[in-house]
Scaffold this motif. Structure first.
Motif, PDB file in Angstrom:
ATOM      1  N   LEU A   1       0.827  -1.196   0.000  1.00  0.00           N
ATOM      2  CA  LEU A   1       0.000   0.000   0.000  1.00  0.00           C
ATOM      3  C   LEU A   1       0.869   1.256   0.000  1.00  0.00           C
ATOM      4  N   LEU A   2       0.445   2.249  -0.761  1.00  0.00           N
ATOM      5  CA  LEU A   2       1.185   3.505  -0.852  1.00  0.00           C
ATOM      6  C   LEU A   2       0.453   4.598  -0.086  1.00  0.00           C
ATOM      7  N   SER A   3       1.233   5.447   0.551  1.00  0.00           N
ATOM      8  CA  SER A   3       0.663   6.624   1.199  1.00  0.00           C
ATOM      9  C   SER A   3       0.310   7.639   0.119  1.00  0.00           C
ATOM     10  N   PRO A   4      -0.520   8.649   0.450  1.00  0.00           N
ATOM     11  CA  PRO A   4      -0.848   9.685  -0.552  1.00  0.00           C
ATOM     12  C   PRO A   4       0.394  10.345  -1.137  1.00  0.00           C
TER      13      PRO A   4
ATOM     14  N   GLU B   1       3.447   9.010  -1.454  1.00  0.00           N
ATOM     15  CA  GLU B   1       4.132   8.063  -2.343  1.00  0.00           C
ATOM     16  C   GLU B   1       3.374   7.895  -3.661  1.00  0.00           C
ATOM     17  N   TRP B   2       2.054   7.833  -3.572  1.00  0.00           N
ATOM     18  CA  TRP B   2       1.265   7.658  -4.789  1.00  0.00           C
ATOM     19  C   TRP B   2       1.345   8.893  -5.688  1.00  0.00           C
ATOM     20  N   THR B   3       1.376  10.078  -5.081  1.00  0.00           N
ATOM     21  CA  THR B   3       1.489  11.315  -5.864  1.00  0.00           C
ATOM     22  C   THR B   3       2.803  11.364  -6.636  1.00  0.00           C
ATOM     23  N   ILE B   4       3.898  11.010  -5.976  1.00  0.00           N
ATOM     24  CA  ILE B   4       5.207  11.009  -6.645  1.00  0.00           C
ATOM     25  C   ILE B   4       5.264   9.938  -7.725  1.00  0.00           C
ATOM     26  N   ALA B   5       4.687   8.759  -7.434  1.00  0.00           N
ATOM     27  CA  ALA B   5       4.690   7.670  -8.428  1.00  0.00           C
ATOM     28  C   ALA B   5       3.938   8.099  -9.687  1.00  0.00           C
ATOM     29  N   LYS B   6       2.780   8.757  -9.516  1.00  0.00           N
ATOM     30  CA  LYS B   6       2.023   9.238 -10.682  1.00  0.00           C
ATOM     31  C   LYS B   6       2.809  10.296 -11.442  1.00  0.00           C
ATOM     32  N   ARG B   7       3.521  11.119 -10.719  1.00  0.00           N
ATOM     33  CA  ARG B   7       4.342  12.154 -11.368  1.00  0.00           C
ATOM     34  C   ARG B   7       5.430  11.526 -12.225  1.00  0.00           C
ATOM     35  N   TYR B   8       6.021  10.433 -11.750  1.00  0.00           N
ATOM     36  CA  TYR B   8       7.087   9.779 -12.516  1.00  0.00           C
ATOM     37  C   TYR B   8       6.533   8.935 -13.666  1.00  0.00           C
ATOM     38  N   LEU B   9       5.277   8.487 -13.514  1.00  0.00           N
ATOM     39  CA  LEU B   9       4.647   7.733 -14.605  1.00  0.00           C
ATOM     40  C   LEU B   9       4.306   8.646 -15.778  1.00  0.00           C
ATOM     41  N   LEU B  10       4.104   9.925 -15.504  1.00  0.00           N
ATOM     42  CA  LEU B  10       3.768  10.903 -16.547  1.00  0.00           C
ATOM     43  C   LEU B  10       4.817  11.999 -16.552  1.00  0.00           C
ATOM     44  N   PRO B  11       5.987  11.744 -17.149  1.00  0.00           N
ATOM     45  CA  PRO B  11       7.072  12.738 -17.137  1.00  0.00           C
ATOM     46  C   PRO B  11       6.645  14.038 -17.800  1.00  0.00           C
ATOM     47  N   GLY B  12       7.292  15.132 -17.374  1.00  0.00           N
ATOM     48  CA  GLY B  12       6.971  16.453 -17.902  1.00  0.00           C
ATOM     49  C   GLY B  12       7.499  16.679 -19.303  1.00  0.00           C
ATOM     50  N   LYS B  13       7.295  17.933 -19.797  1.00  0.00           N
ATOM     51  CA  LYS B  13       7.684  18.267 -21.175  1.00  0.00           C
ATOM     52  C   LYS B  13       9.194  18.166 -21.378  1.00  0.00           C
TER      53      LYS B  13
ATOM     54  N   ARG C   1      13.806   5.509   3.099  1.00  0.00           N
ATOM     55  CA  ARG C   1      14.287   4.626   2.021  1.00  0.00           C
ATOM     56  C   ARG C   1      13.153   3.710   1.540  1.00  0.00           C
ATOM     57  N   LYS C   2      12.333   3.255   2.479  1.00  0.00           N
ATOM     58  CA  LYS C   2      11.226   2.367   2.114  1.00  0.00           C
ATOM     59  C   LYS C   2      10.238   3.077   1.188  1.00  0.00           C
ATOM     60  N   SER C   3       9.981   4.364   1.461  1.00  0.00           N
ATOM     61  CA  SER C   3       9.064   5.120   0.611  1.00  0.00           C
ATOM     62  C   SER C   3       9.596   5.236  -0.814  1.00  0.00           C
ATOM     63  N   LEU C   4      10.876   5.551  -0.945  1.00  0.00           N
ATOM     64  CA  LEU C   4      11.474   5.648  -2.283  1.00  0.00           C
ATOM     65  C   LEU C   4      11.458   4.308  -2.999  1.00  0.00           C
ATOM     66  N   LEU C   5      11.712   3.239  -2.233  1.00  0.00           N
ATOM     67  CA  LEU C   5      11.670   1.896  -2.827  1.00  0.00           C
ATOM     68  C   LEU C   5      10.276   1.606  -3.374  1.00  0.00           C
ATOM     69  N   LYS C   6       9.255   1.912  -2.600  1.00  0.00           N
ATOM     70  CA  LYS C   6       7.876   1.659  -3.020  1.00  0.00           C
ATOM     71  C   LYS C   6       7.499   2.514  -4.225  1.00  0.00           C
ATOM     72  N   ILE C   7       7.978   3.769  -4.251  1.00  0.00           N
ATOM     73  CA  ILE C   7       7.650   4.669  -5.374  1.00  0.00           C
ATOM     74  C   ILE C   7       8.172   4.113  -6.693  1.00  0.00           C
TER      75      ILE C   7
END
Length: 413
Positions: free
Chosen positions: A2-5, A7-19, A311-317
């Motif tokens: 399970l991801l915290s809000p 962690e999930w926000t950062i993961a979505k940001r990395y799934l959709l890279p910027g311009k 470190r665990k949060s970054l691993l999960k992201i």
């Protein structure tokens, strides 16, 4: 996991890279595409191979049953007693007498080798679903009416209502030698089983007419047997084989078509093994895209670490980011595979029309159309393989990201 809000926000940001991160987005898109194609190829190939086996088995069993009991010498004199014994065997669904003999037929000067089959009225009626012209009900004992395969009809140029001549070399004896027996039969129906060899050679007639043509009296050549479980046919008919030892032999569909089904099994395993490497290649694409993402986001990772990210949060992201890429590719691959399988025959015909080649010659492929039958268990295994390799591919980049030392990164910032 399970991801915290956060962690999930950062993961979505990395799934959709910027311009400014178009190259990373391109690499991620390629990873999704490779996973999609590899999963789709595995699903398509395995479904087609399963379809080959299932269609061949269905069509072969539809004419020959799961096994045949054949007497030594080709004549089963006490067939009524043997038939009752076979029908009383546990696991046997049905059994019926059968006459089968290779002969010759002629029509308008054309001569073809045929396989004359004498069937019971019940077996003839079951052939009705495969009739493409005429009426199977016209095949009645004593009427000299037969049904022939569609390819045979094309080869000799005959149609419903025409009269063909069947030649039996074992005719009557005369002072000048044996004169072949020649009998005229009216074509009452034309059927299409879907297997080229069968449609090109079979002539079906009532049992009594076949006995008269072959001059064998009240005997039959064999008994065809249908059982509850085709894969257990040997075990089910073992008592019959033991009881008829020395008088008759029991041959099941595995033995009769051993070379064909063994070749299909070997090819099926080989194709699955070879195409599995495509999923491995797709996993390496996910790994490379994540490595590039980690390198591009090193400064962001250091900042998040100084702000309290563990470190665990970054691993999960990063595991979530890479695994999501694999999951999207897997789902897209299943959809693509389903679409291709649904339109498989038009696709084959289109490619054939574009290339000018006959990609599906029934003389070579046995079946007249490209079959496919999806196995839910195999599809589940393909999905698990793709997801497992996608997950494993994320571990190294995720561990690398989680072990980033913010002091070293931000020292020169």
């Amino acid at each position: 996991m399970l991801l915290s809000p956060f962690e999930w926000t950062i993961a979505k940001r990395y799934l959709l890279p910027g311009k400014g991160e178009a190259f990373i987005a391109l690499v991620a898109s390629i990873s999704i595409g490779v996973v999609m194609l590899s999963v789709a190829m595995l699903v398509i190939v395995m479904s087609v191979m399963n379809g080959f086996r299932a269609e061949l088995l269905d069509k072969i069993v539809g004419l020959n049953g799961h096994a045949i009991v054949q007497a030594y010498g080709g004549r089963l004199d006490d067939w009524e007693n043997v038939l009752e014994e076979v029908r009383a065997t546990p696991g046997v669904v049905d059994a019926s007498p059968l006459i089968e003999q290779p002969l010759l037929t002629s029509f308008n000067g054309r001569v073809e080798a045929v396989l004359v089959r004498g069937n019971t009225d019940q077996d003839i009626a079951e052939l009705g679903s495969k009739v493409v012209a005429g009426d199977i009900a016209r095949l009645q004992a004593g009427t000299n009416t037969v049904a022939i395969g569609s390819r045979l009809a094309q080869n000799i140029g005959a149609t419903v209502g025409d009269t063909i001549t069947i030649i039996n070399p074992q005719g009557r004896s005369t002072p000048f030698g044996t004169v072949p027996r020649q009998v005229g039969y009216t074509i009452g129906a034309i059927f299409e089983v879907g297997i080229y060899d069968y449609d090109g050679s079979f002539v079906v007639m009532p049992m009594a007419d076949a006995q008269t043509l072959l001059l064998i009296g009240d005997t039959v050549g064999m008994i065809e047997v249908t059982v509850t479980d085709p894969d257990e046919v040997e075990t089910i008919l073992a008592p019959v084989q033991e009881s008829l030892a020395g008088r008759a032999i029991v041959s099941d569909w595995k033995t009769i078509n051993a070379s064909l089904f063994e070749a299909l099994q070997v090819e099926r395993v080989a194709m699955a093994f070879a195409l599995s490497f495509m999923v491995l290649v797709a996993a390496f694409n996910i790994l490379s895209s994540l490595v590039m993402l980690v390198r591009a986001k090193t400064r962001d990772i250091a900042i998040m670490r100084t702000m309290g990210a563990t470190r665990k949060s970054l691993l999960k992201i990063f595991v979530t980011t890479g695994f999501t890429v694999g999951a999207i590719g897997t789902i897209a691959g299943l959809i693509l595979g389903a679409v291709v399988l649904f339109f498989r025959q038009p696709i084959v015909e289109f490619i054939g029309a574009v290339t000018g080649q006959d990609l599906w010659d029934p003389q070579v492929r046995f079946l007249s159309t490209l079959p496919a039958r999806a196995n839910p268990v195999e599809i589940a295994l393909i999905v698990l393989l793709a997801l497992a390799l996608s997950f494993l591919a994320t571990l190294y980049p995720a561990l690398k990201a989680s072990s980033t030392d913010p002091v070293q990164v931000l020292r020169y910032e």
